[in-house]
Design a protein around this motif. Structure first.
Motif, PDB file in Angstrom:
ATOM      1  N   THR A 139      45.850  44.792  37.082  1.00  0.00           N
ATOM      2  CA  THR A 139      46.844  44.374  38.066  1.00  0.00           C
ATOM      3  C   THR A 139      47.479  43.120  37.489  1.00  0.00           C
ATOM      4  N   LEU A 140      48.772  43.171  37.262  1.00  0.00           N
ATOM      5  CA  LEU A 140      49.520  42.019  36.755  1.00  0.00           C
ATOM      6  C   LEU A 140      50.401  41.524  37.889  1.00  0.00           C
ATOM      7  N   LYS A 141      50.098  40.329  38.366  1.00  0.00           N
ATOM      8  CA  LYS A 141      50.792  39.791  39.535  1.00  0.00           C
ATOM      9  C   LYS A 141      50.858  38.279  39.410  1.00  0.00           C
ATOM     10  N   ASN A 142      52.030  37.720  39.658  1.00  0.00           N
ATOM     11  CA  ASN A 142      52.165  36.269  39.590  1.00  0.00           C
ATOM     12  C   ASN A 142      51.131  35.601  40.481  1.00  0.00           C
ATOM     13  N   GLY A 143      50.475  34.587  39.934  1.00  0.00           N
ATOM     14  CA  GLY A 143      49.467  33.853  40.680  1.00  0.00           C
ATOM     15  C   GLY A 143      48.064  34.302  40.360  1.00  0.00           C
ATOM     16  N   TYR A 144      47.845  35.605  40.168  1.00  0.00           N
ATOM     17  CA  TYR A 144      46.530  36.078  39.759  1.00  0.00           C
ATOM     18  C   TYR A 144      46.595  37.510  39.259  1.00  0.00           C
ATOM     19  N   SER A 145      46.381  37.654  37.960  1.00  0.00           N
ATOM     20  CA  SER A 145      46.268  38.970  37.335  1.00  0.00           C
ATOM     21  C   SER A 145      44.799  39.216  37.013  1.00  0.00           C
ATOM     22  N   SER A 146      44.410  40.476  36.951  1.00  0.00           N
ATOM     23  CA  SER A 146      43.037  40.835  36.628  1.00  0.00           C
ATOM     24  C   SER A 146      43.035  42.126  35.816  1.00  0.00           C
ATOM     25  N   THR A 147      42.263  42.106  34.732  1.00  0.00           N
ATOM     26  CA  THR A 147      42.184  43.274  33.848  1.00  0.00           C
ATOM     27  C   THR A 147      40.732  43.468  33.419  1.00  0.00           C
ATOM     28  N   ASP A 148      40.346  44.719  33.216  1.00  0.00           N
ATOM     29  CA  ASP A 148      38.982  45.011  32.762  1.00  0.00           C
ATOM     30  C   ASP A 148      38.950  46.337  32.020  1.00  0.00           C
ATOM     31  N   LEU A 149      37.822  46.574  31.379  1.00  0.00           N
ATOM     32  CA  LEU A 149      37.518  47.848  30.725  1.00  0.00           C
ATOM     33  C   LEU A 149      36.524  48.575  31.607  1.00  0.00           C
TER      34      LEU A 149
END
Length: 155
Positions: free
Chosen positions: A84-94
């Motif tokens: 999830t790429l979103k201004n203020g807080y993005s989060s990525t995982d495998l």
């Protein structure tokens, strides 16, 4: 009268200043010599099959994987990158939560903010991947606005 005119002029000037738009790009580096990088949106639609994908606004609950011929429509039988790429807080995982499984080395890193933050998975016992839904410690967050994501296969 002067006050009303001044307020109207300030409001008009503010309307002419463009709002800072949110934008994110996902790029792929496929070093495998085979396969098709695939990016799917939260509704399952294919957003990219290898070309850089740019969205004006947030990218919510997208998945990416290298379609090597064995992956299901949502990356089943393959390792996936969830983001999830979103201004203020993005989060990525495998993710290797079944029915996902390791098939090729996969990694990701942010750029244009939080540069270099990411993870690589080079084997089936990768310590930086989800194996069950509560493995939240493997998520990589980024608070930067307009951050981008690079996904690499076979590095």
């Amino acid at each position: 009268m002067f006050f009303k005119l001044a307020v109207a002029m300030v409001a008009a000037a503010a309307a002419l200043v463009p709002a800072k738009a949110e934008t994110h790009t996902v790029t792929f580096d496929n070093r495998c010599g085979r396969g098709t990088p695939t990016l799917r949106g939260q509704n399952g639609e294919v957003l990219s099959t290898g070309a850089p994908y740019t969205i004006n606004g947030p990218l919510i609950s997208a998945i990416a994987y290298l379609q090597t011929g064995i992956c299901g429509e949502n990356g089943e039988k393959c390792i996936i990158v969830e983001t999830t790429l979103k201004n203020g807080y993005s989060s990525t995982d495998l993710s290797l939560i079944p029915p996902h499984a390791f098939q090729i080395t996969t990694g990701f890193s942010y750029y244009n903010g939080c540069d270099g933050a990411g993870h690589d998975c080079t084997s089936a016992n990768c310590p930086d991947a989800f194996y069950q839904p509560n493995d939240t410690n493997v998520q990589v967050g980024c608070p930067a606005d307009n951050v981008n994501l690079a996904i690499t296969f076979c590095h």
